[in-house]
Motif scaffolding. Structure first.
Motif, short mmCIF file in Angstrom:
data_model
loop_
_atom_site.label_atom_id
_atom_site.label_comp_id
_atom_site.label_asym_id
_atom_site.label_seq_id
_atom_site.Cartn_x
_atom_site.Cartn_y
_atom_site.Cartn_z
N ASP A 113 0.82 -1.21 0.00
CA ASP A 113 0.00 0.00 0.00
C ASP A 113 0.85 1.26 0.00
OD1 ASP A 113 -2.28 -1.55 0.05
OD2 ASP A 113 -2.43 -1.53 2.24
N SER A 114 2.01 1.21 0.66
CA SER A 114 2.85 2.40 0.77
C SER A 114 3.43 2.83 -0.57
CB SER A 114 3.99 2.15 1.77
OG SER A 114 4.83 1.09 1.32
N ALA A 115 3.40 1.94 -1.58
CA ALA A 115 3.93 2.27 -2.91
C ALA A 115 2.83 2.64 -3.88
CB ALA A 115 4.74 1.09 -3.45
N LYS A 116 1.58 2.68 -3.39
CA LYS A 116 0.45 2.96 -4.28
C LYS A 116 0.21 4.47 -4.37
CE LYS A 116 -1.69 -1.53 -3.41
NZ LYS A 116 -2.83 -2.27 -2.83
N ASP A 117 -0.51 4.84 -5.41
CA ASP A 117 -0.75 6.25 -5.71
C ASP A 117 -1.45 6.95 -4.55
OD1 ASP A 117 -0.98 8.54 -7.59
OD2 ASP A 117 -3.13 8.14 -7.36
N GLY A 118 -0.92 8.14 -4.22
CA GLY A 118 -1.55 8.98 -3.20
C GLY A 118 -1.35 8.52 -1.79
N TYR A 119 -0.50 7.54 -1.57
CA TYR A 119 -0.33 7.01 -0.22
C TYR A 119 0.11 8.10 0.76
CZ TYR A 119 1.28 4.10 3.66
OH TYR A 119 1.46 3.53 4.89
N GLY A 120 -0.56 8.20 1.87
CA GLY A 120 -0.18 9.18 2.88
C GLY A 120 -0.97 8.99 4.16
N ALA A 121 -0.51 9.66 5.21
CA ALA A 121 -1.19 9.55 6.50
C ALA A 121 -2.44 10.41 6.51
CB ALA A 121 -0.25 9.99 7.62
N HIS A 122 -3.46 9.98 7.27
CA HIS A 122 -4.67 10.78 7.42
C HIS A 122 -4.33 12.12 8.06
CE1 HIS A 122 -6.99 7.39 6.15
NE2 HIS A 122 -6.79 6.66 7.26
N THR A 123 -5.03 13.14 7.65
CA THR A 123 -4.83 14.47 8.23
C THR A 123 -6.14 14.96 8.81
OG1 THR A 123 -5.28 15.57 6.10
CG2 THR A 123 -2.97 15.04 6.61
N TYR A 124 -6.06 15.57 10.00
CA TYR A 124 -7.24 16.08 10.70
C TYR A 124 -6.96 17.51 11.16
CZ TYR A 124 -8.17 11.06 10.89
OH TYR A 124 -8.37 9.75 10.56
N ASP A 125 -8.02 18.28 11.40
CA ASP A 125 -7.86 19.67 11.83
C ASP A 125 -7.32 19.76 13.24
OD1 ASP A 125 -8.77 20.57 9.41
OD2 ASP A 125 -10.86 20.79 10.07
N ASN A 126 -7.77 18.85 14.10
CA ASN A 126 -7.34 18.87 15.49
C ASN A 126 -7.59 17.50 16.11
OD1 ASN A 126 -10.19 18.86 16.27
ND2 ASN A 126 -10.18 21.04 15.65
N ASP A 127 -7.34 17.39 17.43
CA ASP A 127 -7.44 16.09 18.12
C ASP A 127 -8.87 15.57 18.22
OD1 ASP A 127 -4.74 16.02 18.45
OD2 ASP A 127 -4.77 16.83 20.50
N THR A 128 -9.83 16.48 18.06
CA THR A 128 -11.23 16.04 18.17
C THR A 128 -11.89 15.84 16.81
OG1 THR A 128 -12.02 18.33 18.32
CG2 THR A 128 -11.49 17.21 20.39
N ASP A 129 -11.19 16.28 15.72
CA ASP A 129 -11.74 16.11 14.36
C ASP A 129 -11.73 14.62 14.02
OD1 ASP A 129 -12.68 16.53 11.84
OD2 ASP A 129 -10.73 17.15 11.01
N THR A 130 -12.83 14.12 13.44
CA THR A 130 -12.95 12.69 13.16
C THR A 130 -12.86 12.34 11.68
OG1 THR A 130 -15.37 12.86 13.10
CG2 THR A 130 -14.36 12.30 15.22
N ILE A 131 -12.85 13.35 10.78
CA ILE A 131 -12.89 13.07 9.34
C ILE A 131 -11.58 13.50 8.70
CG2 ILE A 131 -14.08 13.49 7.16
CD1 ILE A 131 -16.60 14.05 8.75
N CYS A 132 -10.92 12.59 7.98
CA CYS A 132 -9.67 12.90 7.28
C CYS A 132 -9.93 13.96 6.20
CB CYS A 132 -9.08 11.64 6.66
SG CYS A 132 -7.63 11.94 5.61
N ASN A 133 -9.08 15.00 6.15
CA ASN A 133 -9.27 16.08 5.19
C ASN A 133 -9.02 15.63 3.76
OD1 ASN A 133 -9.79 17.88 7.29
ND2 ASN A 133 -7.61 18.36 7.57
#
Length: 495
Positions: A113-133
């Motif tokens: 998976d790490s070699a697939k297109d767009g691979y990256g860590a989820h990003t959130y606005d803050n510690d309480t945000d639940t949806i990846c940007n």
């Protein structure tokens, strides 16, 4: 004039535009060329990446125009013979920490998976945000458990040995009484004090009986006899206590004489209760029972054997029945009771006796085993001769043989619908000419499936009349109710 917006140029990716200084811009690298994988982001004029090694991340805009570039490196995966062209999907795939695009082209050599297109860590606005940007992945955030604050009651709870205060706050984690507020042993002033000085718990102090208050009992000696046995209702009795003796001759014998005498050879008066039973009042000394049995003449057996027809019981109404000549002796059954005639009926037909010489106990429940005995007696079975390993075995075996019962749960209280079913089976399961509607009873729909036909039959012939518009099919049948149903059965069906 400078408006405060600066130009961001994204090479090999998207996110280009004009932004104010300090704005976080979401950027995503383009799909890697064949044989390549995303390496990192670079900038030519400042600014910072949230994660320069992630194909999808954010870039903080500096106060100047800037160009950022997505760079790639060799994937290290040998080319597929004939070459492979990736077809990266637009939908995101993800796990709990990262996201990527899958290749939909057949035979894709990229498995990590790490070699697939767009691979990256989820990003959130803050510690309480639940949806990846970036990919929309929804994470679960478990809120910390709030600290519990006890609210100890001022009232005492207690058991026989200890006391404590309960916590009235919801979700209290303390379940063991020993760690609750105020937990301690009851305190008393002395061994006779009954109230705890702390919580007020009242204990019960049992005072050992004074041996001088014990009533003296006297022994009843009953030896073995040839031709039969004498069974006393007790082996020790107090002065003035009523003792019953039951006579059980062996087959082919009958009782010739029976006496009870004191140690001074004084004879005690005996009262015949019928059905081979005698009673006497216990004196203030030990007594001895003496009896003799003689062989009965073949043509006049006193107690018939198993193969001799017996007319002392039998289905009520048959020719030749012999009724009990003794007056009904029960002091708890008076002429103004609704069940008086029914109890008198079962007494005279030798179907039911009392729980003692003078008590019928009309409100006590009746066991299934007792019903088997009654029905066996109604069908000319002498249940008092060789009754078996238990007092009800002979009646049970007869009832099972004739399909009246399965013999289960002999000591359970019988219900009204069970009794109706046994009577219906004893009557050879008659079929009704006209269907009986039980809906006129408010609880008619509560009759068990197995008892439906029997209850309808019992209602149709008047064995069950109901009470206050109810059948009460699952209520236990009292001895008075059993006597009434047996009488109705004998008079309406047995004739």
């Amino acid at each position: 004039m400078n408006t405060g917006s600066y130009t961001l140029t994204v090479t090999n990716g998207n996110g280009s535009g004009s932004y104010e200084s300090g704005v976080q811009v979401s950027i995503t690298a383009n799909s890697a060329p064949d044989g390549k994988v995303f390496d990192k982001w670079t900038t030519d004029n400042g600014g910072t990446f949230a994660d320069a090694s992630s194909a999808s991340t954010t870039f903080t805009m500096p106060a100047k125009d800037v160009t950022i570039t997505a760079t790639y490196k060799d994937s290290g995966t040998p080319p597929t013979p004939g070459g492979h062209t990736h077809a990266w999907t637009s939908d995101w795939s993800s796990d709990a920490t990262h996201h990527w695009h899958e290749c939909s082209a057949a035979g894709c050599p990229v498995t990590s998976d790490s070699a697939k297109d767009g691979y990256g860590a989820h990003t959130y606005d803050n510690d309480t945000d639940t949806i990846c940007n970036d990919c929309g992945y929804v994470r679960t955030i478990t809120p910390p458990t709030p600290e519990h604050t006890h609210k100890w009651s001022t009232a005492w709870d207690s058991n026989a040995t200890h006391h404590w205060h309960e916590c009235s706050a919801a979700g209290c984690p303390v379940t063991s009484n020993s760690v609750k507020d105020g937990y301690g042993v009851h305190v008393y002033d002395n061994s006779t004090d009954t109230s705890c000085n702390i919580c007020g718990y009242t204990r019960t102090i049992v005072t050992p009986p004074n041996p001088s208050d014990w009533a003296e009992t006297y022994y009843i000696s009953v030896p073995q006899f040839t031709g039969g046995e004498i069974i006393p209702s007790t082996r020790n009795a107090e002065r003035g206590e009523r003792v019953t003796l039951t006579v059980r001759p062996d087959a082919g014998y009958k009782l010739d004489s029976i006496t009870v005498t004191t140690i001074s050879n004084r004879e005690i008066a005996l009262r015949s209760l019928g059905d081979g039973r005698y009673s006497f009042t216990m004196p203030d000394s030990r007594v001895s029972v003496d009896a003799s049995f003689i062989k009965a003449a073949d043509n006049t057996p006193d107690i018939p054997s198993e193969d001799v027809p017996f007319t002392g019981l039998g289905t009520p109404g048959i020719s030749g029945i012999v009724l009990n000549p003794a007056t009904m002796p029960f002091r708890d059954v008076s002429a103004n009771n609704w069940y008086y005639n029914s109890v008198d009926y079962v007494w005279k037909h030798y179907l039911m006796t009392g729980i003692s010489d003078t008590q019928f106990a009309p409100e006590l429940t009746t066991s299934r085993a007792m019903i088997w005995i009654i029905l066996a007696r109604m069908n000319n079975v002498r249940t008092d001769i060789n009754p078996g390993s238990t007092w009800y075995e002979k009646g049970m075996l007869w009832a099972m043989e004739h399909g009246v019962t399965d013999g289960s749960n002999p000591m359970d209280d019988i219900t009204r619908e069970q009794l109706a079913t046994m009577l219906w089976r004893n009557a050879d399961k008659p079929v009704l000419d006209v269907a009986v509607d039980l809906s006129r009873f408010s609880d008619g729909d509560t009759v068990s499936e197995y008892a439906q036909t029997a209850i309808r039959w019992a209602v149709s012939v008047g064995i069950i009349n109901g009470s206050a518009g109810k059948l009460n099919p699952k209520d236990t049948a009292t001895r008075a109710q059993v006597a009434a149903m047996i009488q109705r059965y004998g008079e309406k069906v047995g004739n």
